[in-house]
Design a protein around this motif. Structure first.
Motif: not given
Length: 93
Positions: A24-30, A69-71
């Motif tokens: 997912p996009p947020d995971y990819r960015i991190v 992802v931040l969790e």
């Protein structure tokens, strides 16, 4: 290192990149931020691929469980990365 090793390494890297792109996009960015950080200060054995592959495995499991992802890693990406490599020799001066 022979030509076959180089070709195999490229195949493995392309497969790894495909897995990252499927996140997912947020995971990819991190993940991309973690990768940048680790390439700068990471462990001297980073290029064997186990650490980055392990991060993708961890992220795939988190995404499948529906977690943000931040969790999984907290709000400080650098601290999370430092925890992953705390017992490894690094390139950090």
């Amino acid at each position: 290192m022979g030509i076959r090793d180089i070709i195999e390494g490229k195949k493995q890297w392309r497969a790894h990149v495909a897995r990252v792109k499927a996140l997912p996009p947020d995971y990819r960015i991190v993940y991309q931020e973690m990768q940048k950080y680790l390439f700068k200060v990471g462990p001297t054995d980073l290029y064997d691929g186990r650490l980055l592959t392990g991060i993708v495995d961890f992220f795939e499991e988190g995404a499948a469980a529906g977690k943000n992802v931040l969790e999984l890693i907290g709000s400080d990406v650098a601290s999370f990365c430092d925890g992953l490599i705390k017992d490894s020799p690094t390139h950090r001066l």
